[in-house]
Write a protein that holds these residues in place. Structure first.
Motif, PDB file in Angstrom:
ATOM      1  N   SER A 377     -10.402   5.601   9.807  1.00 59.04           N
ATOM      2  CA  SER A 377     -10.607   6.991  10.204  1.00 59.04           C
ATOM      3  C   SER A 377     -11.913   7.549   9.644  1.00 59.04           C
ATOM      4  N   ASP A 431      -6.575   2.508   2.556  1.00 58.73           N
ATOM      5  CA  ASP A 431      -5.425   2.036   1.767  1.00 58.73           C
ATOM      6  C   ASP A 431      -4.518   1.159   2.613  1.00 58.73           C
ATOM      7  N   GLY A 432      -4.498   1.430   3.924  1.00 60.33           N
ATOM      8  CA  GLY A 432      -3.733   0.551   4.807  1.00 60.33           C
ATOM      9  C   GLY A 432      -4.435  -0.791   4.941  1.00 60.33           C
ATOM     10  N   ALA A 433      -5.703  -0.761   5.305  1.00 59.30           N
ATOM     11  CA  ALA A 433      -6.472  -1.987   5.556  1.00 59.30           C
ATOM     12  C   ALA A 433      -6.480  -2.920   4.350  1.00 59.30           C
TER      13      ALA A 433
END
Ligand SMILES: Cc1ncc(C[n+]2csc(CCOP(=O)(O)OP(=O)(O)O)c2C)c(N)n1
Ligand SMILES: [Mg+2]
Length: 534
Positions: A377, A431-433
């Protein structure tokens, strides 16, 4: 003197300069790895997605193919996400995997890959299991040839475990290959004529300009013509100095908005990129009415699938250098200077916004730093704050599949060290990646690689929320990521790790991390607000 298939294979690999092997071993690979030669390096990854993406980063940094050894069916399965990425990144990779012994394959024994050649498709240019043991060394040669010739990409070899002690046919012939394809001179002249007579041409330079070492030619052509330059949507390698006065920014990744950006031009020249790669479906015309497009690519499939334009098959740098001689200097009015809005919150918010993180990054990063980004994002904001100004110093996933940048940064840093260049490598991650291939932190720690991993921690799959808004799909589950402790995770894999809450602390932490001999993970909490997609 007769030699074994193993000896002939390693002799060939040595001649091809393929002495670094990225792998995760299993019983089906042990016969290949037996008596591992002292002049080879084995880079252990703890999961195959990491193994393959590390090899991709290494190959992108060296500009040469990397060699990968995976564990049979399951290992190739784990690596598949990274393989899709390598395919779209056009990275030359020789991916191998062990196979059960030929003696039992008919019985479908434990660990057999029942469709070895099919498993990695469609993301390999060539896929093969030698019909007899003696063909293994020459199959490596053919794999190398297929991987490096344009368009470069991954290839696959399935290696039955009983092949390596068999007698070789002799030394395998090491061959060299061309890695560039030159343009058809008559067609190039026609392209130059069209460019010279256009009223308002515009250039779009894609990732293959960087792969072909074409920055200098691209810049000189843009300056000779004095026309605006755009980057294509979601460009996976920077191709033009992003602080150059002719640089206009990044085309949007949807049909109608992209076309809108080109509306003042009668001719669009795209070099080294697909025409075009879109993400959001916003229908419209591919080009403004009356605008024509010329497409230069070394990838025949890419040329074939373009919905508009006339194409020329050629290496980006060769074509740009020739065009430079053939086009007339442009007498167009200078394109308007691009205005980039960079805003920092005043007074600073309690929780950092991405702009503050990138401002600190831009202020702290050495000029020759290599940056890999997977913070979905925040990519647009990143581009505003951190202009890439040097060749071979920026990369992101070509596929959109998460889990690439973290391990790719590890492979990239290893290549920087092996090449003696030692440019610092920074990975900017969501933080997802950061979770998909997090085991590569272990490899970074074990090899003492000075990578800085910057985790932009918004506690969510932020972009998916923006996508849901854009598409009008409320109520989707699974978008929040509470309770992740990156400092604990990174420490567990052997990295230095710190949580950083303010701009000043971040600037200091980046300086410290850039001086540390091993890897550092910086967990940076940021606001959860996510900008709209378009
Ligand atoms: C392998 C894979 N699985 C799932 C997705 C779907 N996906 C796209 S973006 C995204 C969220 C990424 O979150 P994060 O890295 O935290 O970045 P943010 O959007 O919050 O900046 C997910 C899960 C994907 N692209 N790739
Ligand atoms: Mg996130």
């Amino acid at each position: 003197m007769t030699s074994t298939v193993r000896e002939a294979t390693y002799d060939l690999l040595r001649q091809l300069g393929l002495t670094t092997i990225f792998g995760n071993p299993g019983s089906t690979e042990e016969p290949f790895l037996q008596d591992f030669p002292a002049d080879f390096t084995y880079v252990l990854g703890l999961q195959e997605a990491s193994v393959l993406a590390m090899a991709d980063g290494y190959a992108q940094a060296t500009g040469r193919p990397s060699l990968v050894n995976l564990h049979t069916f399951a290992g190739v399965g784990h690596a598949m996400g990274s393989l899709i990425c390598a395919y779209y990144n056009k990275t030359p990779l020789i991916v191998t995997a062990g196979q059960q012994t030929r003696e039992m394959l008919l019985l479908e024994p434990y660990l057999a890959n029942v469709q070895a050649v099919e498993t990695p498709r469609p993301c390999v240019k060539w896929s093969y299991e030698p019909v007899r043991a003696a063909d293994v060394p020459a199959a490596f040669m053919r794999a190398y040839a297929a991987a490096v010739q344009p368009p470069a990409g991954p290839v696959f070899l399935s290696l039955p475990m009983d092949d390596f002690d068999k007698e070789a046919l002799g030394a395998a012939a090491a061959r060299t290959l061309s890695q560039r394809v030159g343009p058809d001179p008559a067609r190039l002249q026609e392209f130059a004529r069209q460019i010279s007579k256009a009223k308002s041409p515009v250039l779009v330079f894609g990732a293959s300009v960087d792969r072909a070492d074409g920055w200098d030619a691209a810049q000189r052509l843009a300056e000779k013509l004095n026309v605006p330059v755009w980057a294509p949507p979601e460009i996976e390698r920077a191709a033009f100095p992003e602080d150059h006065p002719l640089f206009q920014g990044f085309l949007p990744f949807a049909i109608a908005p992209l076309s809108e950006k080109l509306k003042d031009h009668d001719l669009v020249v795209v070099v080294g990129a697909p025409v075009f790669r879109y993400y959001l479906y916003v229908p419209g015309d591919y080009l403004p009415a009356g605008t024509r497009l010329l497409h230069i690519t070394d990838d025949a499939a890419e040329a074939a699938r373009a919905p508009v334009g006339d194409s020329l098959l050629a290496d980006a740098r060769l074509a740009l250098e020739d065009l430079l001689d053939l086009v007339e200097p442009g007498s167009y009015p200078a394109p308007p200077a691009r205005s980039v809005e960079r805003e920092l919150p005043d007074p600073p918010d309690l929780v950092l916004v991405p702009a503050q993180v990138f401002a600190a990054l831009q202020a702290s990063r050495p000029e020759d730093a290599v940056i890999l980004i997977e913070s979905t994002s925040n990519i647009a904001e990143f581009h505003k704050w951190v202009p890439i100004t040097r060749p071979r110093s920026f990369s992101l996933f070509g596929s959109g599949g998460l889990g690439w940048a973290l391990p790719a940064a590890v492979g990239w840093a290893l290549a920087e060290r092996d090449a003696g260049r030692n440019r610092p490598v920074l990975a900017v991650l969501g933080d997802g990646a950061a979770n998909y291939s997090i085991q590569a932190l272990y490899t970074a720690a074990q090899h003492g690689l000075p990578v800085v991993f910057l985790v932009l921690n918004n506690g969510e799959y932020g972009i998916l929320k923006a996508f849901a808004d854009q598409q009008g799909t409320p109520g989707v589950p699974g978008m929040d990521l509470p309770g992740l402790d990156f400092v604990a995770l990174a420490t567990g894999y052997g990295c230095a790790a710190f949580r950083v809450d303010t701009s000043e602390a971040l600037a200091q932490a980046l300086q410290n991390a850039l001086r540390r001999p091993g890897p550092t993970v910086l967990d940076v909490p940021i606001t959860a607000a996510v900008a709209p997609l378009l």
